[in-house]
Design a protein around this motif. Structure first.
Motif, short mmCIF file in Angstrom:
data_model
loop_
_atom_site.label_atom_id
_atom_site.label_comp_id
_atom_site.label_asym_id
_atom_site.label_seq_id
_atom_site.Cartn_x
_atom_site.Cartn_y
_atom_site.Cartn_z
N UNK A 1 -21.45 13.25 9.09
CA UNK A 1 -22.35 13.30 10.20
C UNK A 1 -21.57 13.03 11.49
N UNK A 2 -21.79 13.88 12.49
CA UNK A 2 -21.17 13.68 13.79
C UNK A 2 -21.92 12.61 14.56
N UNK A 3 -21.18 11.74 15.24
CA UNK A 3 -21.78 10.66 16.02
C UNK A 3 -21.06 10.53 17.36
N UNK A 4 -21.77 9.98 18.32
CA UNK A 4 -21.15 9.64 19.60
C UNK A 4 -20.79 8.16 19.52
N UNK A 5 -19.52 7.85 19.68
CA UNK A 5 -19.05 6.48 19.58
C UNK A 5 -19.12 5.79 20.94
N UNK A 6 -19.15 4.47 20.90
CA UNK A 6 -19.19 3.68 22.14
C UNK A 6 -18.18 2.54 22.03
N UNK A 7 -18.14 1.72 23.08
CA UNK A 7 -17.23 0.58 23.03
C UNK A 7 -17.59 -0.38 21.91
N UNK A 8 -18.82 -0.30 21.41
CA UNK A 8 -19.22 -1.12 20.26
C UNK A 8 -18.47 -0.73 18.99
N UNK A 9 -17.90 0.47 18.98
CA UNK A 9 -17.16 0.98 17.81
C UNK A 9 -15.66 0.78 17.95
N UNK A 10 -15.22 -0.03 18.91
CA UNK A 10 -13.79 -0.16 19.21
C UNK A 10 -12.97 -0.52 17.98
N UNK A 37 -6.42 -1.20 22.87
CA UNK A 37 -7.84 -1.52 23.03
C UNK A 37 -8.23 -1.39 24.50
N UNK A 38 -7.37 -1.87 25.38
CA UNK A 38 -7.65 -1.81 26.82
C UNK A 38 -7.74 -0.37 27.31
N UNK A 39 -6.87 0.49 26.81
CA UNK A 39 -6.87 1.90 27.22
C UNK A 39 -8.16 2.60 26.76
N UNK A 40 -8.60 2.27 25.54
CA UNK A 40 -9.83 2.88 25.03
C UNK A 40 -11.04 2.37 25.81
N UNK A 41 -11.07 1.08 26.11
CA UNK A 41 -12.17 0.54 26.91
C UNK A 41 -12.19 1.15 28.31
N UNK A 42 -11.03 1.39 28.89
CA UNK A 42 -10.95 2.04 30.21
C UNK A 42 -11.48 3.47 30.12
N UNK A 43 -11.21 4.14 29.01
CA UNK A 43 -11.70 5.50 28.78
C UNK A 43 -13.23 5.50 28.84
N UNK A 47 -16.73 6.66 31.94
CA UNK A 47 -17.82 7.56 31.56
C UNK A 47 -17.39 8.64 30.59
N UNK A 48 -16.18 8.54 30.07
CA UNK A 48 -15.69 9.52 29.10
C UNK A 48 -16.29 9.24 27.72
N UNK A 49 -16.17 10.20 26.84
CA UNK A 49 -16.79 10.11 25.51
C UNK A 49 -15.76 10.04 24.39
N UNK A 50 -16.22 9.53 23.26
CA UNK A 50 -15.48 9.63 22.01
C UNK A 50 -16.49 10.08 20.96
N UNK A 51 -16.20 11.19 20.33
CA UNK A 51 -17.04 11.66 19.23
C UNK A 51 -16.35 11.34 17.93
N UNK A 52 -17.14 11.10 16.92
CA UNK A 52 -16.57 10.78 15.63
C UNK A 52 -17.30 11.49 14.51
N UNK A 53 -16.72 11.44 13.34
CA UNK A 53 -17.36 11.96 12.14
C UNK A 53 -17.36 10.83 11.12
N UNK A 54 -18.55 10.51 10.61
CA UNK A 54 -18.72 9.43 9.65
C UNK A 54 -19.13 10.02 8.31
#
Length: 66
Positions: A1-10, A37-43, A47-54
């Motif tokens: 399943x495709x999901x939109x990830x957030x900083x909660x998924x760091x 971790x800092x670079x991903x949080x800055x991403x 307002x940028x996105x990270x999509x994932x597949x679970x």
């Protein structure tokens, strides 16, 4: 399943990144730059996105989108 990830998924994002990077041989590692971790949080902060597949409750793929 495709999901939109957030900083909660760091932690999941960092775990997958580490697993993939550690599975590569030295020649292949030249093509992947692990993000801190800092670079991903800055991403996310920009307002940028990270999509994932679970699959079976585990993150198995991710893509950073600017």
């Amino acid at each position: 399943m495709y999901v939109c990830l957030s900083k909660d998924n760091i932690n999941e994002i960092l775990e997958l990144q580490s697993a993939v990077y550690n599975s590569l041989n030295d020649d292949e590692k030249d093509f992947l730059l692990p993000k801190s971790k800092e670079k991903i949080l800055a991403h996310f902060a920009k307002g940028n996105l990270v999509q994932g597949y679970v699959e079976n409750g585990k993150l198995i793929a991710q893509s950073f989108i600017t």
